[in-house]
Design a protein around this motif. Structure first.
Motif, short mmCIF file in Angstrom:
data_model
loop_
_atom_site.label_atom_id
_atom_site.label_comp_id
_atom_site.label_asym_id
_atom_site.label_seq_id
_atom_site.Cartn_x
_atom_site.Cartn_y
_atom_site.Cartn_z
N THR A 68 0.62 -1.71 -0.22
CA THR A 68 -0.01 -0.15 0.22
C THR A 68 0.70 1.24 0.72
OG1 THR A 68 0.03 -0.13 2.29
CG2 THR A 68 -2.04 -0.78 1.21
N ASP A 69 1.74 1.31 1.07
CA ASP A 69 2.57 3.14 0.83
C ASP A 69 3.58 2.57 0.29
OD1 ASP A 69 3.62 0.38 2.59
OD2 ASP A 69 4.40 1.45 3.54
N LEU A 70 3.32 2.63 -1.49
CA LEU A 70 4.66 2.58 -2.80
C LEU A 70 4.42 3.53 -3.02
CD1 LEU A 70 6.74 0.54 -3.35
CD2 LEU A 70 4.79 -0.63 -4.62
N ASP A 71 5.23 4.24 -4.13
CA ASP A 71 5.70 5.80 -5.24
C ASP A 71 5.34 4.53 -6.24
OD1 ASP A 71 5.07 7.46 -7.00
OD2 ASP A 71 6.79 8.60 -5.67
N PRO A 72 3.77 4.44 -7.20
CA PRO A 72 4.68 3.94 -7.77
C PRO A 72 5.17 4.51 -9.82
CG PRO A 72 2.05 4.63 -8.47
CD PRO A 72 2.93 5.35 -7.11
N GLY A 73 5.45 5.33 -10.07
CA GLY A 73 6.54 6.15 -10.32
C GLY A 73 7.89 6.43 -10.70
N ARG A 74 8.47 5.42 -10.02
CA ARG A 74 10.34 5.09 -10.46
C ARG A 74 10.14 3.67 -9.61
NH1 ARG A 74 13.20 8.47 -13.28
NH2 ARG A 74 12.33 10.34 -12.68
N LEU A 75 9.21 2.59 -10.61
CA LEU A 75 10.16 1.35 -9.44
C LEU A 75 10.86 0.50 -10.51
CD1 LEU A 75 6.06 0.79 -8.19
CD2 LEU A 75 8.07 1.46 -7.19
N LYS A 76 11.68 -0.17 -10.46
CA LYS A 76 12.15 -1.28 -11.37
C LYS A 76 11.67 -2.37 -10.91
CE LYS A 76 16.82 -3.20 -12.11
NZ LYS A 76 18.46 -3.46 -11.49
N ILE A 77 11.35 -2.78 -12.89
CA ILE A 77 10.46 -3.93 -12.92
C ILE A 77 11.43 -4.93 -13.77
CG2 ILE A 77 9.40 -2.63 -15.05
CD1 ILE A 77 6.78 -4.44 -14.91
N GLU A 78 11.84 -6.03 -13.30
CA GLU A 78 12.20 -7.04 -14.06
C GLU A 78 11.55 -8.31 -14.13
OE1 GLU A 78 17.06 -5.95 -12.75
OE2 GLU A 78 15.22 -6.93 -11.58
N SER A 79 11.95 -8.95 -15.69
CA SER A 79 11.47 -10.91 -15.54
C SER A 79 12.97 -11.58 -15.45
CB SER A 79 10.34 -10.90 -16.58
OG SER A 79 11.02 -11.01 -17.60
N TYR A 80 12.11 -12.82 -15.34
CA TYR A 80 13.72 -13.91 -15.02
C TYR A 80 13.23 -15.02 -15.75
CZ TYR A 80 16.35 -11.19 -12.58
OH TYR A 80 17.12 -9.13 -11.61
N LEU A 81 13.41 -15.54 -16.47
CA LEU A 81 13.46 -16.90 -16.60
C LEU A 81 14.04 -17.49 -16.97
CD1 LEU A 81 11.33 -18.74 -18.62
CD2 LEU A 81 12.37 -17.75 -21.06
N ASN A 82 14.10 -18.92 -16.35
CA ASN A 82 14.57 -20.07 -15.76
C ASN A 82 15.89 -19.33 -14.99
OD1 ASN A 82 12.69 -21.74 -16.94
ND2 ASN A 82 13.59 -21.60 -18.58
N GLY A 83 15.38 -17.76 -13.93
CA GLY A 83 16.71 -17.37 -13.63
C GLY A 83 17.99 -16.88 -13.98
N GLU A 84 17.32 -16.52 -15.49
CA GLU A 84 18.14 -15.21 -16.36
C GLU A 84 17.03 -14.02 -16.58
OE1 GLU A 84 19.53 -15.27 -21.63
OE2 GLU A 84 18.93 -16.77 -20.07
N ARG A 85 17.81 -12.88 -16.44
CA ARG A 85 16.44 -12.14 -16.82
C ARG A 85 16.86 -11.65 -18.18
NH1 ARG A 85 19.23 -6.31 -14.44
NH2 ARG A 85 20.63 -6.75 -16.21
N ARG A 86 15.48 -11.15 -18.62
CA ARG A 86 15.39 -10.99 -20.01
C ARG A 86 14.36 -9.32 -19.67
NH1 ARG A 86 14.17 -15.68 -22.64
NH2 ARG A 86 16.01 -17.61 -22.36
N GLN A 87 13.85 -8.43 -18.85
CA GLN A 87 13.60 -7.84 -18.71
C GLN A 87 14.23 -6.70 -17.68
OE1 GLN A 87 9.09 -9.34 -19.14
NE2 GLN A 87 8.91 -7.53 -21.02
N SER A 88 14.01 -5.51 -18.41
CA SER A 88 14.19 -4.73 -16.51
C SER A 88 13.94 -3.01 -17.24
CB SER A 88 16.18 -4.50 -16.92
OG SER A 88 16.61 -3.82 -15.69
N ALA A 89 14.00 -2.73 -16.34
CA ALA A 89 13.05 -1.40 -17.02
C ALA A 89 12.75 -0.35 -16.04
CB ALA A 89 11.85 -1.32 -18.17
N SER A 90 11.80 1.24 -16.18
CA SER A 90 11.84 1.49 -14.79
C SER A 90 10.01 2.02 -14.95
CB SER A 90 12.40 2.53 -14.63
OG SER A 90 11.89 3.65 -13.19
N THR A 91 9.65 2.14 -14.47
CA THR A 91 7.95 2.91 -14.90
C THR A 91 7.95 4.10 -14.52
OG1 THR A 91 7.31 3.02 -11.53
CG2 THR A 91 6.69 1.04 -12.60
N ALA A 92 8.91 4.84 -15.24
CA ALA A 92 9.37 5.95 -14.59
C ALA A 92 8.98 6.07 -16.75
CB ALA A 92 10.71 6.90 -14.48
N GLN A 93 9.29 4.25 -16.95
CA GLN A 93 8.91 5.02 -18.50
C GLN A 93 8.18 5.05 -19.31
OE1 GLN A 93 12.63 1.81 -17.95
NE2 GLN A 93 12.89 2.81 -20.63
N LEU A 94 6.36 4.75 -18.63
CA LEU A 94 5.11 4.64 -18.31
C LEU A 94 4.91 5.51 -19.59
CD1 LEU A 94 3.52 3.02 -15.49
CD2 LEU A 94 3.94 1.62 -18.11
#
Length: 250
Positions: A169-195
């Motif tokens: 609940t207590d989170l600013d959504p404006g600049r959060l790092k967001i990533e995905s990992y497939l079998n432990g390997e990073r595939r996506q990496s960005a910031s919600t500042a890029q929305l």
């Protein structure tokens, strides 16, 4: 504050996550609630999707790099589509690959959880209608998406909306790092500042189109790096300040 929805023995309820324990609550986070009983160790409960949305309103092409990845023009307004409530999947439960698709992709996204009924609200009013944030995987049958030209079937299969692990609940959504990992390997990496369209703009825009109800989810779009999953894989969505949503694929 972190809200969880969980099963303990034969009981399903909401709770507060505090220092590795779950404190059950009477009521729910969308109305009135109060803590009740003693804390339960996390390893003794089964975490469920942290809410039960009547609908998932998803946003397409909301990161510039993802638009470039698929050679799409930047939208002038948010591009909306719906995922059914039946697509929601609990943390650690398997994503089931449909036999009709030859390619199923992961898409890491920040999810907005609506707190109370929202109709035609302004961006400035939007924060008071948001309970908090969680992770969502907008699983997509990519070949069916291209074949159909519209996205309902490709996005709507059962298990195609893994959600969780909890609502922060207590989170600013404006600049959060967001990533995905497939079998432990990073595939996506960005910031919600890029929305392209940020969270208040999305909540407001969607509320002009349809009534948002308590527990509804807005999936805010995915950055570049989406890719295919196959049976036996493990996909994880990781967002700063929230945590990690993991699901096997079968």
């Amino acid at each position: 504050m972190k809200f969880v929805r969980f099963q303990y023995n034969d009981t399903i309820t909401y709770g507060l996550l505090e220092n590795g324990t779950v404190r059950p609550v009477e009521g729910d986070p969308f109305s009135e609630y109060k803590p009740t009983g003693k804390g339960i160790p996390m390893n003794s409960v089964r975490l469920l999707a942290p809410c039960e949305p009547s609908k998932i309103v998803a946003v397409g092409v909301n990161y510039r790099d993802h638009a470039a990845e698929f050679k799409k023009e930047l939208p002038k307004e948010p591009l909306l589509f719906l995922k059914p409530s039946t697509a929601v999947l609990d943390p650690m439960e398997p994503i089931r690959l449909p036999t009709r698709s030859r390619r199923v992709d992961y898409e890491a996204e920040l999810a907005v959880v609506i707190k109370k009924r929202a109709v035609k609200i302004s961006p400035e009013e939007a924060p008071e209608f948001v309970l908090g944030y969680t992770c969502i995987n907008d699983v997509t049958a990519r070949d069916l998406q291209k074949e159909d030209g519209q996205w309902t079937r490709a996005k709507g299969f059962d298990t195609f909306a893994p959600l969780g692990p909890w609502i922060v609940t207590d989170l600013d959504p404006g600049r959060l790092k967001i990533e995905s990992y497939l079998n432990g390997e990073r595939r996506q990496s960005a910031s919600t500042a890029q929305l392209i369209f940020n969270v208040p703009a999305l909540v407001s825009f969607i509320s002009q189109v349809m009534t948002l109800l308590p527990g509804d989810v807005i999936a805010t779009g995915t950055p570049a790096g989406v890719g295919a999953m196959k049976s036996g894989d493990r996909i994880e969505i990781v967002i700063d300040g929230i945590g990690r949503l993991a699901n096997p694929v079968q």
